[in-house]
Design a protein around this motif. Structure first.
Motif, PDB file in Angstrom:
ATOM      1  N   ARG A 145      50.886  57.452  53.137  1.00 13.74           N
ATOM      2  CA  ARG A 145      51.353  57.829  51.801  1.00 13.74           C
ATOM      3  C   ARG A 145      51.744  56.604  50.990  1.00 13.74           C
ATOM      4  O   ARG A 145      51.687  56.617  49.753  1.00 13.74           O
ATOM      5  CB  ARG A 145      52.548  58.787  51.908  1.00 13.74           C
ATOM      6  N   PHE A 146      52.131  55.539  51.672  1.00 16.99           N
ATOM      7  CA  PHE A 146      52.560  54.334  50.975  1.00 16.99           C
ATOM      8  C   PHE A 146      51.386  53.488  50.485  1.00 16.99           C
ATOM      9  O   PHE A 146      51.591  52.419  49.912  1.00 16.99           O
ATOM     10  CB  PHE A 146      53.492  53.527  51.872  1.00 16.99           C
ATOM     11  N   SER A 147      50.185  53.979  50.668  1.00 17.82           N
ATOM     12  CA  SER A 147      49.011  53.297  50.107  1.00 17.82           C
ATOM     13  C   SER A 147      49.021  53.335  48.581  1.00 17.82           C
ATOM     14  O   SER A 147      48.249  52.625  47.940  1.00 17.82           O
ATOM     15  CB  SER A 147      47.717  53.919  50.643  1.00 17.82           C
ATOM     16  N   VAL A 148      49.899  54.165  47.986  1.00 17.70           N
ATOM     17  CA  VAL A 148      50.017  54.183  46.525  1.00 17.70           C
ATOM     18  C   VAL A 148      50.467  52.824  45.997  1.00 17.70           C
ATOM     19  O   VAL A 148      50.321  52.541  44.801  1.00 17.70           O
ATOM     20  CB  VAL A 148      51.003  55.275  46.048  1.00 17.70           C
ATOM     21  N   VAL A 154      63.718  50.494  52.425  1.00 21.88           N
ATOM     22  CA  VAL A 154      64.145  49.201  51.886  1.00 21.88           C
ATOM     23  C   VAL A 154      63.072  48.656  50.948  1.00 21.88           C
ATOM     24  O   VAL A 154      63.378  48.115  49.872  1.00 21.88           O
ATOM     25  CB  VAL A 154      64.429  48.193  53.015  1.00 21.88           C
ATOM     26  N   TYR A 155      61.822  48.807  51.321  1.00 22.48           N
ATOM     27  CA  TYR A 155      60.732  48.344  50.459  1.00 22.48           C
ATOM     28  C   TYR A 155      60.784  49.030  49.104  1.00 22.48           C
ATOM     29  O   TYR A 155      60.653  48.393  48.051  1.00 22.48           O
ATOM     30  CB  TYR A 155      59.393  48.603  51.136  1.00 22.48           C
ATOM     31  N   VAL A 194      49.963  47.721  53.910  1.00 20.95           N
ATOM     32  CA  VAL A 194      49.149  47.335  55.066  1.00 20.95           C
ATOM     33  C   VAL A 194      49.349  48.396  56.139  1.00 20.95           C
ATOM     34  O   VAL A 194      50.490  48.611  56.591  1.00 20.95           O
ATOM     35  CB  VAL A 194      49.556  45.957  55.620  1.00 20.95           C
ATOM     36  N   PHE A 195      48.286  49.070  56.503  1.00 19.57           N
ATOM     37  CA  PHE A 195      48.417  50.055  57.574  1.00 19.57           C
ATOM     38  C   PHE A 195      48.811  49.330  58.854  1.00 19.57           C
ATOM     39  O   PHE A 195      48.209  48.333  59.246  1.00 19.57           O
ATOM     40  CB  PHE A 195      47.112  50.813  57.793  1.00 19.57           C
ATOM     41  N   TYR A 196      49.851  49.860  59.516  1.00 21.87           N
ATOM     42  CA  TYR A 196      50.402  49.170  60.681  1.00 21.87           C
ATOM     43  C   TYR A 196      50.707  50.154  61.797  1.00 21.87           C
ATOM     44  O   TYR A 196      51.402  51.154  61.602  1.00 21.87           O
ATOM     45  CB  TYR A 196      51.682  48.430  60.284  1.00 21.87           C
ATOM     46  N   ASP A 197      50.175  49.858  62.952  1.00 25.37           N
ATOM     47  CA  ASP A 197      50.454  50.628  64.165  1.00 25.37           C
ATOM     48  C   ASP A 197      51.032  49.655  65.184  1.00 25.37           C
ATOM     49  O   ASP A 197      50.345  48.722  65.622  1.00 25.37           O
ATOM     50  CB  ASP A 197      49.165  51.267  64.685  1.00 25.37           C
ATOM     51  N   TYR A 198      52.280  49.846  65.549  1.00 22.15           N
ATOM     52  CA  TYR A 198      52.921  48.880  66.445  1.00 22.15           C
ATOM     53  C   TYR A 198      52.213  48.789  67.798  1.00 22.15           C
ATOM     54  O   TYR A 198      52.364  47.794  68.522  1.00 22.15           O
ATOM     55  CB  TYR A 198      54.403  49.223  66.643  1.00 22.15           C
ATOM     56  N   CYS A 236      55.126  42.879  50.816  1.00 17.65           N
ATOM     57  CA  CYS A 236      54.182  43.828  51.396  1.00 17.65           C
ATOM     58  C   CYS A 236      54.935  44.751  52.327  1.00 17.65           C
ATOM     59  O   CYS A 236      56.028  44.428  52.803  1.00 17.65           O
ATOM     60  CB  CYS A 236      53.034  43.118  52.125  1.00 17.65           C
ATOM     61  N   ILE A 237      54.360  45.910  52.571  1.00 12.06           N
ATOM     62  CA  ILE A 237      54.945  46.878  53.483  1.00 12.06           C
ATOM     63  C   ILE A 237      53.937  47.190  54.578  1.00 12.06           C
ATOM     64  O   ILE A 237      52.795  47.586  54.298  1.00 12.06           O
ATOM     65  CB  ILE A 237      55.382  48.167  52.760  1.00 12.06           C
TER      66      ILE A 237
END
Length: 214
Positions: free
Chosen positions: A106-109, A84-85, A115-119, A99-100
């Motif tokens: 890979r989405f650091s591009v 969706v992002y 934003v690195f996210y670990d639930y 923001c994602i």
């Protein structure tokens, strides 16, 4: 002859080095243009990370609803919903801030929007993500488990200003109501690859998904 041969080798190496440098310069320019245009190539879903991309129609419907719900100059956070992002990036959203939050680096591009996210560590967020600062949260927890939903809900509750769209399994309905007080709407998200579990969409406002994208 030996000296001549050596000179030829040196000359060829210099030409090769020059060509390689020119190639790298062109690649840097191309990469810079791509980044500025937000025209990244498609990132393939990674089942090892429990990624299941939405079909284009679903991703577009959710992206358009997110834009409408956030309003002019609104802020949108996509939590574990990279397809969706990426669709949002294809829309004309210059007046929006996005923001994602995603485990897949890979989405650091996408630069500062990533934003690195670990639930598993739901409130380990950078300072720039201030509490209750997002007009629209769109989330898709990566696993159909109570623990994953509960922890993702902590992130949502921390960031949300008001509106929330959550996509997860139909079997999670009671837990979604318990943790986030969201109600199931009629819109049914569809994936690019068929999944065994029935997916549904949950919201806390009168959204346009039912009428526009049903």
């Amino acid at each position: 002859m030996e000296a001549s041969d050596d000179n030829e080798v040196i000359q060829l190496s210099t030409e090769a080095l020059s060509a390689l440098q020119e190639f790298y310069q062109e690649e840097q320019v191309r990469a810079s243009q791509v980044f500025n245009d937000h025209s990244f190539g498609p990132v393939e879903e990674d089942w090892q990370l429990s990624q299941f991309w939405y079909c284009d129609e679903t991703a577009l419907c959710l992206a358009k609803e997110a834009v409408a719900a956030a309003g002019k100059n609104g802020r949108i956070a996509c939590i574990s919903a990279p397809s969706v992002y990426q669709k949002l990036k294809e829309l004309n959203t210059e007046d929006l801030s996005m923001c994602i939050l995603e485990y897949d680096r890979r989405f650091s591009v996408y630069g500062d929007e990533f934003v690195f996210y670990d639930y598993n560590d739901p409130l380990n967020l950078p300072d720039r993500l201030e509490p209750h600062s997002f007009d629209l949260i769109l989330a898709d927890p990566p696993y159909l488990s109570e623990e994953c939903l509960r922890k993702t809900s902590e992130t949502i509750q921390y960031l949300k200003k008001g509106k929330v769209i959550l996509c997860t399994g139909a079997i999670m309905e009671e837990l979604v109501a318990k943790f986030l007080d969201l109600k199931m709407c009629n819109f049914i998200p569809k994936h690019a690859r068929n999944l065994a579990n029935e997916f549904r969409c949950y919201v806390n406002y009168n959204c346009g998904l039912d009428t526009v994208c049903s």
